[in-house]
Design a protein around this motif. Structure first.
Motif, short mmCIF file in Angstrom:
data_model
loop_
_atom_site.label_atom_id
_atom_site.label_comp_id
_atom_site.label_asym_id
_atom_site.label_seq_id
_atom_site.Cartn_x
_atom_site.Cartn_y
_atom_site.Cartn_z
N SER A 176 13.92 37.25 62.50
CA SER A 176 14.67 37.25 61.08
C SER A 176 15.28 38.63 60.94
CB SER A 176 13.61 36.61 60.20
OG SER A 176 14.23 37.06 59.02
N PHE A 177 14.49 39.61 61.07
CA PHE A 177 15.40 40.92 60.83
C PHE A 177 16.25 41.18 61.84
CE2 PHE A 177 11.30 42.12 58.57
CZ PHE A 177 11.95 42.79 57.32
N TRP A 231 20.30 33.01 59.66
CA TRP A 231 19.51 34.03 59.22
C TRP A 231 18.69 33.41 58.13
CZ3 TRP A 231 19.82 36.53 54.53
CH2 TRP A 231 18.93 37.00 54.13
N TRP A 258 14.91 52.67 55.49
CA TRP A 258 14.72 51.19 55.58
C TRP A 258 13.20 50.84 56.18
CZ3 TRP A 258 14.10 48.67 60.36
CH2 TRP A 258 13.57 47.49 60.28
N PHE A 303 15.19 44.01 52.68
CA PHE A 303 16.22 43.31 53.26
C PHE A 303 17.87 43.93 53.10
CE2 PHE A 303 13.15 39.76 53.87
CZ PHE A 303 13.37 39.43 55.30
N LEU A 313 19.46 39.08 60.74
CA LEU A 313 20.09 39.86 59.50
C LEU A 313 20.65 41.03 60.11
CD1 LEU A 313 20.59 39.99 56.64
CD2 LEU A 313 18.52 41.56 56.46
N ALA A 314 20.06 41.75 61.02
CA ALA A 314 20.98 43.13 61.50
C ALA A 314 22.23 42.65 62.02
CB ALA A 314 20.04 43.91 61.98
N TRP A 331 9.21 36.51 62.24
CA TRP A 331 9.84 37.80 61.24
C TRP A 331 10.61 38.69 61.95
CZ3 TRP A 331 10.27 38.39 56.21
CH2 TRP A 331 9.21 37.36 55.45
N LEU A 354 18.41 47.08 55.15
CA LEU A 354 18.48 46.70 56.69
C LEU A 354 20.00 46.36 56.53
CD1 LEU A 354 17.61 46.40 59.23
CD2 LEU A 354 16.95 44.02 58.70
N ALA A 355 20.41 45.59 55.66
CA ALA A 355 21.75 45.08 55.61
C ALA A 355 22.87 46.25 55.54
CB ALA A 355 21.89 43.93 54.67
N CYS A 389 22.54 48.66 58.71
CA CYS A 389 23.20 47.93 59.75
C CYS A 389 24.82 47.74 59.64
CB CYS A 389 22.82 46.66 60.28
SG CYS A 389 20.89 46.64 60.82
N SER A 390 25.32 47.67 58.38
CA SER A 390 26.81 47.68 58.20
C SER A 390 27.27 49.13 58.47
CB SER A 390 27.03 47.07 56.65
OG SER A 390 26.42 45.70 56.56
#
Lengths: 158, 158
Positions: free
Chosen positions: A92-93, A137, B137, B93, A96-97, A89, B96-97, B100-101
């Protein structure tokens, strides 16, 4: 005999997922690293760091899966599966980041900052690297979900 | 009488977490939107879209929690909690995306692209917006985890 949930640790589906993770991560790393000065940009450094963590993790678990598949004996201790789920987990986070950062910065480079930051070939390599990181991811999330699904049945055995 | 896991739906801790999510999301949206041409950049548009999804979701669940807290009666149906858990995870999710972007693009603007993209004040506003999105988040992840933890006990009641 425990039920074999496809995709959870010790099955051939899990082996395939782990190998896919490692493959896409290596591809992402190669597109990013070879001949490119990636260390000039923070988010590209982040991607390289995270891929450097993901590849050994996926390969180790692929070896464990291969061992289970060929010996045809899965030893699922609760503690070990718990560690694997937590690690999956977190990675995975982080994946994604890293993938989102790389994708957004490479998109920004192409559309806004123009050719001063990357020539045509470099830009498409950054983009390919981000795409590979996204694929890696999604596989990482898949194995995290399958192993999480396995967890309650292990608890109820105790 | 069901056990009251703090932070799961229908408790006062959950109400606090939901209000925190909505507050940080609104702050992030305001820093990003007011007087800034955010729609010129893809990742900032993404952040605004995701915050536009997160705010109604958090506020709706905050109202449900407030109702449960003041009436002192929690009605936890498995299906409803399942929908809330899945929605929470997907939004977590996506948050978070988006965070981060935004963070990586605003960092890239400041360190590399220079003052041509944002004056000193605008840059710090983008950064504040990214920071608020990250806080939102983390609260979103917290409530997703608490509700996920609640799920097996509801299954075992059925």
């Amino acid at each position: 005999m425990e039920p074999q949930l496809p995709g959870s640790i010790g099955t051939s589906a899990s082996l395939a997922i782990r190998l896919g993770q490692a493959m896409f991560s290596v591809a992402s790393l190669l597109f990013m690293c070879v001949g490119v000065q990636f260390y000039a940009y923070t988010s590209f450094c982040f991607l390289v760091t995270i891929k450097g963590l993901t590849i050994p993790w996926s390969l180790t678990l692929a070896i464990v899966d291969a061992y289970s598949v060929f010996i045809k004996r899965t030893s699922r201790h609760l503690q070990i599966v718990l560690i694997i789920v937590i690690g999956d987990w977190i990675l995975s986070f982080l994946s994604l980041a890293a993938a989102c950062s790389t994708a957004s910065v490479s998109d920004f480079m192409v559309t806004e900052a123009g050719a001063s930051f990357c020539g045509g070939k470099m830009c498409s390599r950054y983009r390919l690297s981000a795409a590979m990181a996204c694929l890696s991811w999604s596989l990482s999330l898949a194995s995290a979900l399958f192993n999480l699904w396995l967890l309650p049945s292990l608890y109820s055995n105790y």
